[in-house]
Design an enzyme around this catalytic site. Structure first.
Site, mmCIF file in Angstrom:
data_model
loop_
_atom_site.group_PDB
_atom_site.id
_atom_site.type_symbol
_atom_site.label_atom_id
_atom_site.label_comp_id
_atom_site.label_asym_id
_atom_site.label_seq_id
_atom_site.Cartn_x
_atom_site.Cartn_y
_atom_site.Cartn_z
ATOM 1 N N ASN A 4 0.879 -1.174 0.000
ATOM 2 C CA ASN A 4 0.000 0.000 0.000
ATOM 3 C C ASN A 4 0.912 1.218 0.000
ATOM 4 O OD1 ASN A 4 -1.778 2.042 0.559
ATOM 5 N ND2 ASN A 4 -2.695 1.049 2.344
ATOM 6 N N ARG A 53 -2.685 -1.812 -3.411
ATOM 7 C CA ARG A 53 -3.881 -0.998 -3.230
ATOM 8 C C ARG A 53 -3.812 0.134 -4.255
ATOM 9 N NH1 ARG A 53 -5.155 3.029 1.782
ATOM 10 N NH2 ARG A 53 -7.183 3.726 1.057
ATOM 11 N N ARG A 110 -7.717 16.832 5.163
ATOM 12 C CA ARG A 110 -8.640 17.136 4.057
ATOM 13 C C ARG A 110 -9.944 17.716 4.599
ATOM 14 N NH1 ARG A 110 -8.397 11.297 1.423
ATOM 15 N NH2 ARG A 110 -6.527 10.889 2.649
ATOM 16 N N HIS A 129 -11.963 3.721 -0.037
ATOM 17 C CA HIS A 129 -11.812 2.831 1.128
ATOM 18 C C HIS A 129 -12.523 1.495 0.920
ATOM 19 C CE1 HIS A 129 -11.033 6.593 3.756
ATOM 20 N NE2 HIS A 129 -9.892 5.990 3.520
ATOM 21 N N GLU A 156 -6.847 -4.131 5.310
ATOM 22 C CA GLU A 156 -6.822 -3.976 3.850
ATOM 23 C C GLU A 156 -5.753 -4.880 3.244
ATOM 24 O OE1 GLU A 156 -6.496 0.083 5.014
ATOM 25 O OE2 GLU A 156 -7.816 0.709 3.390
#
Ligand code: ADP
Length: 397
Positions: free
Chosen positions: A8, A94, A242, A182, A380
């Site tokens: 990732n 990813r 963000r 996600h 993940e």
């Protein structure tokens, strides 16, 4: 013994994991680690599944080292320390954006790389780094099968209305639409929920992935029907740096009235807003939670306010709510933030058992709650490894 790896790769960090492929293609974690502070003073740590340190390296003067240099170092180390002679049959990545066409993981080839390259403007903070890792590994190990696993794929079948922005149709047809992100995390949560609470897994659930990036996903029977992130990973919740949902008029104002360039606005919205912007202190929830500054408290209060507000919107999309699942750095570890968000959802009948919440559950709702609430750690990496193995399964008999 064969193994599958997952990677990732972000702007300043690369997370990696290695899984042994056991009988019936079950995956068993062998080692995992992270390269951090890329571009400043990189560090590399890898641990075995029992937590023992396998590798530690620091480059205090390594500001000029790129992702490919550091990956080369990692591979060189893996060659010198063949982890119990494991042959890596595939490495999965990813990939934040799969665009309109990629609804499932795919083996990487030149055409796919070109296709994903064209999506970089839609995820400028992530996609270029995801692809840089693929290219670096292609150069290091030209024959190794690489697999792209898309964060958008889980939302591919979301409700058509959830995917549409209220813009002219022609723009939608050109790909200006909501995608959601996600997805690998939500897919993992959906699968875990079928093991932990099969009844709830069949119902209406909001999963809250609250990490540095943060979003909510409305799932019906384990499928995404709507989500808080949209065209880019800027939309929805307030995040570490963000802004989340923002009146587009602000962007116009910043550019036309305040003279900011597009690049400056991009930097503001991606890197200088969210918890960092509101607190003026830090993007890190741990730092804010121990700060005495009123701005830190205001940032955390706003975080919970916005999370509950987005959750309310998704309850409407779901037509009711049976469960909430908290996951990722903040969702898994910050009992106080979970309590704040749930408090704002009391009107839905959500209550929390304080003791269970302080122990991170896994089930944390109060006895009288009409909504089940869980804390489920996401993974993940294993999802990426699982998908990658599925695509090369015939080589691993
Ligand atoms: P990323 O999106 O980079 O994978 P993570 O899922 O690791 O991020 O989440 C990072 C966030 O989780 C940070 O805001 C961090 O402060 C927060 N976090 C991690 N551990 C804790 C903790 N024990 N208590 C509160 N917040 C935590």
């Amino acid at each position: 013994m064969k193994a599958v790896a997952s990677l990732n790769s972000g702007s300043s960090s690369i997370k990696f994991a290695l899984f042994a492929i056991e009988a019936e293609q079950r995956l068993h974690l062998v080692a995992a680690g992270k390269i951090e502070k890329i571009g400043i003073a990189p560090t590399l740590r890898a641990r075995s599944s029992d937590g023992a340190i396998l590798l530690e390296r620091d480059w205090p003067n390594g500001a000029s080292l790129h992702h490919q240099d550091l990956l080369a170092d990692l591979f060189a180390w893996a060659d010198a320390h063949p982890l119990e002679q494991r042959e890596i049959v595939a490495i999965g990545h990813r990939i934040v954006h799969g665009g309109r066409t990629h609804a499932a993981p795919r083996i990487v080839d030149a055409a796919l790389l070109d296709d994903l390259e064209a999506l970089c403007p839609l995820a400028p903070l992530h996609q270029p780094h995801n692809l840089a890792a693929i290219r670096a590994i292609r150069d290091l190990r030209p024959t190794l099968t690489q697999v792209a696993c898309f964060d958008t794929a889980f939302h591919h079948e979301m409700h058509p209305l959830a995917a549409r922005l209220a813009l002219p149709r022609a723009l939608h047809d050109q790909g200006i639409r909501r995608y959601g992100f996600h997805g690998l995390s939500y897919e993992y949560i959906a699968r875990r929920l079928t093991e932990i609470d099969p009844d709830l897994a069949k119902g209406r659930v909001i999963a809250a992935h609250l990490g540095n990036g943060a979003s909510l996903c409305a799932m019906k029977a384990g499928c995404s029907i709507d989500t808080s992130m949209g065209f880019t990973a800027l939309d929805g919740l307030m995040m570490g740096t963000r802004c989340g949902t923002l009146d587009p008029g602000v962007v116009l104002h910043l550019q036309t009235q305040m003279g900011m360039s597009a690049a400056e606005v991009e930097d503001l919205l991606y890197n200088r807003s969210g918890l960092l912007g509101v607190s003026g202190l830090s993007s890190d929830m741990r730092t804010l939670s121990i700060s005495q500054a009123p701005e830190a408290e205001e940032a955390m209060t706003l975080y919970a306010w916005r999370a509950a507000r987005e959750a309310g919107a998704l309850v409407s999309a779901l037509g009711g709510l049976d469960g909430i699942v908290f996951t990722a750095g903040i969702g898994e570890n910050d009992a106080s933030m979970r309590a704040r968000i749930c408090k704002r959802l009391e009107w839905l009948g959500v209550t929390i058992d304080e003791e269970a919440n302080s122990k991170s559950g896994p089930r944390i709702n109060g006895a009288n709650s009409s909504v089940k609430v869980y804390v489920i750690p996401t993974d993940e990496e294993v999802m990426i490894a699982r998908h990658s193995l599925d695509l090369v399964a015939d080589q691993v008999q």
